[in-house]
Scaffold this active site. Sequence first.
Site, PDB file in Angstrom:
ATOM      1  N   ARG A   1      37.886  47.364  45.167  1.00 21.86           N
ATOM      2  CA  ARG A   1      37.045  47.649  46.326  1.00 21.86           C
ATOM      3  C   ARG A   1      37.825  48.569  47.260  1.00 21.86           C
ATOM      4  O   ARG A   1      39.060  48.486  47.349  1.00 21.86           O
ATOM      5  CB  ARG A   1      36.718  46.376  47.106  1.00 21.86           C
ATOM      6  CG  ARG A   1      35.614  45.543  46.524  1.00 21.86           C
ATOM      7  CD  ARG A   1      34.229  46.122  46.817  1.00 21.86           C
ATOM      8  NE  ARG A   1      33.178  45.249  46.304  1.00 21.86           N
ATOM      9  CZ  ARG A   1      32.682  45.308  45.059  1.00 21.86           C
ATOM     10  NH1 ARG A   1      33.125  46.209  44.206  1.00 21.86           N
ATOM     11  NH2 ARG A   1      31.722  44.489  44.687  1.00 21.86           N
TER      12      ARG A   1
ATOM     13  N   HIS B   1      32.358  55.225  42.982  1.00 23.36           N
ATOM     14  CA  HIS B   1      32.147  53.780  42.803  1.00 23.36           C
ATOM     15  C   HIS B   1      31.220  53.513  41.610  1.00 23.36           C
ATOM     16  O   HIS B   1      30.203  52.819  41.746  1.00 23.36           O
ATOM     17  CB  HIS B   1      31.569  53.150  44.089  1.00 23.36           C
ATOM     18  CG  HIS B   1      31.691  51.646  44.083  1.00 23.36           C
ATOM     19  ND1 HIS B   1      31.834  50.904  45.233  1.00 23.36           N
ATOM     20  CD2 HIS B   1      31.688  50.741  43.070  1.00 23.36           C
ATOM     21  CE1 HIS B   1      31.909  49.612  44.918  1.00 23.36           C
ATOM     22  NE2 HIS B   1      31.817  49.503  43.596  1.00 23.36           N
TER      23      HIS B   1
HETATM   24  N1  LIG Z   1      34.387  49.853  40.839  1.00 17.35           N
HETATM   25  C1  LIG Z   1      33.421  49.236  40.226  1.00 17.35           C
HETATM   26  O1  LIG Z   1      32.500  49.866  39.681  1.00 17.35           O
HETATM   27  C2  LIG Z   1      33.426  47.737  40.128  1.00 17.35           C
HETATM   28  C3  LIG Z   1      32.516  47.107  39.278  1.00 17.35           C
HETATM   29  C4  LIG Z   1      32.577  45.729  39.148  1.00 17.35           C
HETATM   30  C5  LIG Z   1      33.507  44.983  39.866  1.00 17.35           C
HETATM   31  N2  LIG Z   1      34.372  45.641  40.688  1.00 17.35           N
HETATM   32  C6  LIG Z   1      35.384  44.850  41.442  1.00 17.35           C
HETATM   33  O2  LIG Z   1      36.166  44.110  40.535  1.00 17.35           O
HETATM   34  C7  LIG Z   1      36.460  42.862  41.164  1.00 17.35           C
HETATM   35  C8  LIG Z   1      36.971  41.866  40.135  1.00 17.35           C
HETATM   36  O3  LIG Z   1      35.945  41.449  39.288  1.00 17.35           O
HETATM   37  P1  LIG Z   1      36.235  40.362  38.125  1.00 17.35           P
HETATM   38  O4  LIG Z   1      34.952  40.078  37.467  1.00 17.35           O
HETATM   39  O5  LIG Z   1      37.388  40.809  37.310  1.00 17.35           O
HETATM   40  O6  LIG Z   1      36.696  39.109  39.023  1.00 17.35           O
HETATM   41  P2  LIG Z   1      37.389  37.766  38.519  1.00 17.35           P
HETATM   42  O7  LIG Z   1      37.052  37.523  37.079  1.00 17.35           O
HETATM   43  O8  LIG Z   1      37.067  36.722  39.534  1.00 17.35           O
HETATM   44  O9  LIG Z   1      38.953  38.096  38.584  1.00 17.35           O
HETATM   45  C9  LIG Z   1      39.621  38.326  39.806  1.00 17.35           C
HETATM   46  C10 LIG Z   1      41.106  38.396  39.531  1.00 17.35           C
HETATM   47  O10 LIG Z   1      41.764  38.733  40.778  1.00 17.35           O
HETATM   48  C11 LIG Z   1      42.776  37.755  41.029  1.00 17.35           C
HETATM   49  N3  LIG Z   1      42.936  37.525  42.473  1.00 17.35           N
HETATM   50  C12 LIG Z   1      41.975  37.212  43.384  1.00 17.35           C
HETATM   51  N4  LIG Z   1      42.517  37.039  44.610  1.00 17.35           N
HETATM   52  C13 LIG Z   1      43.854  37.234  44.462  1.00 17.35           C
HETATM   53  C14 LIG Z   1      44.946  37.175  45.343  1.00 17.35           C
HETATM   54  N5  LIG Z   1      44.798  36.866  46.637  1.00 17.35           N
HETATM   55  N6  LIG Z   1      46.186  37.430  44.852  1.00 17.35           N
HETATM   56  C15 LIG Z   1      46.367  37.708  43.537  1.00 17.35           C
HETATM   57  N7  LIG Z   1      45.347  37.776  42.631  1.00 17.35           N
HETATM   58  C16 LIG Z   1      44.108  37.535  43.098  1.00 17.35           C
HETATM   59  C17 LIG Z   1      42.304  36.489  40.347  1.00 17.35           C
HETATM   60  O11 LIG Z   1      43.394  35.609  40.170  1.00 17.35           O
HETATM   61  P3  LIG Z   1      43.207  34.207  39.383  1.00 17.35           P
HETATM   62  O12 LIG Z   1      43.200  34.600  37.901  1.00 17.35           O
HETATM   63  O13 LIG Z   1      44.413  33.439  39.756  1.00 17.35           O
HETATM   64  O14 LIG Z   1      41.902  33.625  39.839  1.00 17.35           O
HETATM   65  C18 LIG Z   1      41.704  37.082  39.064  1.00 17.35           C
HETATM   66  O15 LIG Z   1      42.724  37.299  38.113  1.00 17.35           O
HETATM   67  C19 LIG Z   1      35.156  42.504  41.854  1.00 17.35           C
HETATM   68  O16 LIG Z   1      35.354  41.540  42.878  1.00 17.35           O
HETATM   69  C20 LIG Z   1      34.723  43.843  42.401  1.00 17.35           C
HETATM   70  O17 LIG Z   1      35.268  44.010  43.696  1.00 17.35           O
HETATM   71  C21 LIG Z   1      34.355  46.980  40.853  1.00 17.35           C
END
Ligand SMILES: NC(=O)c1ccc[n+]([C@@H]2O[C@H](COP(=O)([O-])OP(=O)(O)OC[C@H]3O[C@@H](n4cnc5c(N)ncnc54)[C@H](OP(=O)(O)O)[C@@H]3O)[C@@H](O)[C@H]2O)c1
Length: 313
Positions: free
Chosen positions: A228, A276
């Site tokens: 993000r 994005h």
């Molecule tokens: N650019 C784009 O087109 C696009 C598209 C889709 C999503 N996204 C972004 O990608 C993000 C991630 O999606 P996802 O499905 O991969 O989420 P997810 O499966 O919930 O994974 C999030 C990861 O981030 C880690 N994390 C969260 N807070 C943290 C912190 N404070 N310190 C260290 N690590 C932390 C989590 O750690 P744990 O393993 O310990 O829980 C997990 O490994 C979304 O929230 C969105 O913002 C962007």
Amino acid sequence: MALLIAIADWDDAAWAEALAVLRARTPLRIWPDLGEPADIRYALAWKPPHGLMASLPNLKAVISMGAGVDHLLADPSLPAVPVVRYSAEDLRLRMRDYIVQNVMMHLRRHADYAAQQRERVWRELAQPLASEVRVGFMGLGNMASGAIEILVAMGFALAGWARSPRHDMPFPVFAGRGQLPAFLERTDILVCTLPLTPETRGILNALLLRGLARGGPLPGPVLINAGRGGLQVEADILACLADGTLHAASLDVFEEEPLPATSPLWAHPRVFVTPHNAAWSSPMAVARFALEQIDIMEAGGTPASLADRARGY
Ligand SMILES: NC(=O)c1ccc[n+]([C@@H]2O[C@H](COP(=O)([O-])OP(=O)(O)OC[C@H]3O[C@@H](n4cnc5c(N)ncnc54)[C@H](OP(=O)(O)O)[C@@H]3O)[C@@H](O)[C@H]2O)c1
């Protein structure tokens, strides 16, 4: 029972086919046309106006049209219903493609060759092997997983950083703020797919970028951010590119979107800007995902990927 679709920047044409699929299965309302609010049991939402969800007395769950739920949790009046994160395979594969493409562009010195091409310069640059380059994943969730599979197979030297310790990865994983410096100092290419939470806002700043590995096989460290825009401090990224702390960056997300025309990031020769869309939420894939999750919830089951509201993701 009706499904409300509340999506900012609604595009009728893009959703035509997906709406037909949804309509065949469930009565629909498309915001701002709510009809009788008490009929609405589920909402499929992207950046809905604050207060909208609270105005639906029989709401059973909100399904986010993106993997991130920061846009929903920012609403202080969001009712205490389950929030389902969009986690379809379609989205995971799109993010895989973006990350692999950008890691490969930096591995193969794409920005440097593009600069040489503009000047008609025929010069070979030092070219490391994948196995000589240390890629560090900040965030080891669904969005990182597809690229991790490919980069492991290619032999990159991977590491990861997450909130909690992980033992299911074929590479070292660092956890929490305490282990962040050790993770950074072995990272040549930093790939960020963190969610935006109060803990992660502004984390991609000068202090963090100065902690990346020095003397690696590339001319300098590289940042790839597809999480993000709120994670990054763009003034710091520009300053780090100027003083050599960073060699190059791929940025898909920005503090302000669309990225203002005045941003120096647009014209920076070693920055790759995309709008994005690293992982686009395809309306048809979103519609199918939403119907699956509604079926699960109507049958009394637990949806695929529930957000944890206390953690913020
Ligand atoms: N650019 C784009 O087109 C696009 C598209 C889709 C999503 N996204 C972004 O990608 C993000 C991630 O999606 P996802 O499905 O991969 O989420 P997810 O499966 O919930 O994974 C999030 C990861 O981030 C880690 N994390 C969260 N807070 C943290 C912190 N404070 N310190 C260290 N690590 C932390 C989590 O750690 P744990 O393993 O310990 O829980 C997990 O490994 C979304 O929230 C969105 O913002 C962007």
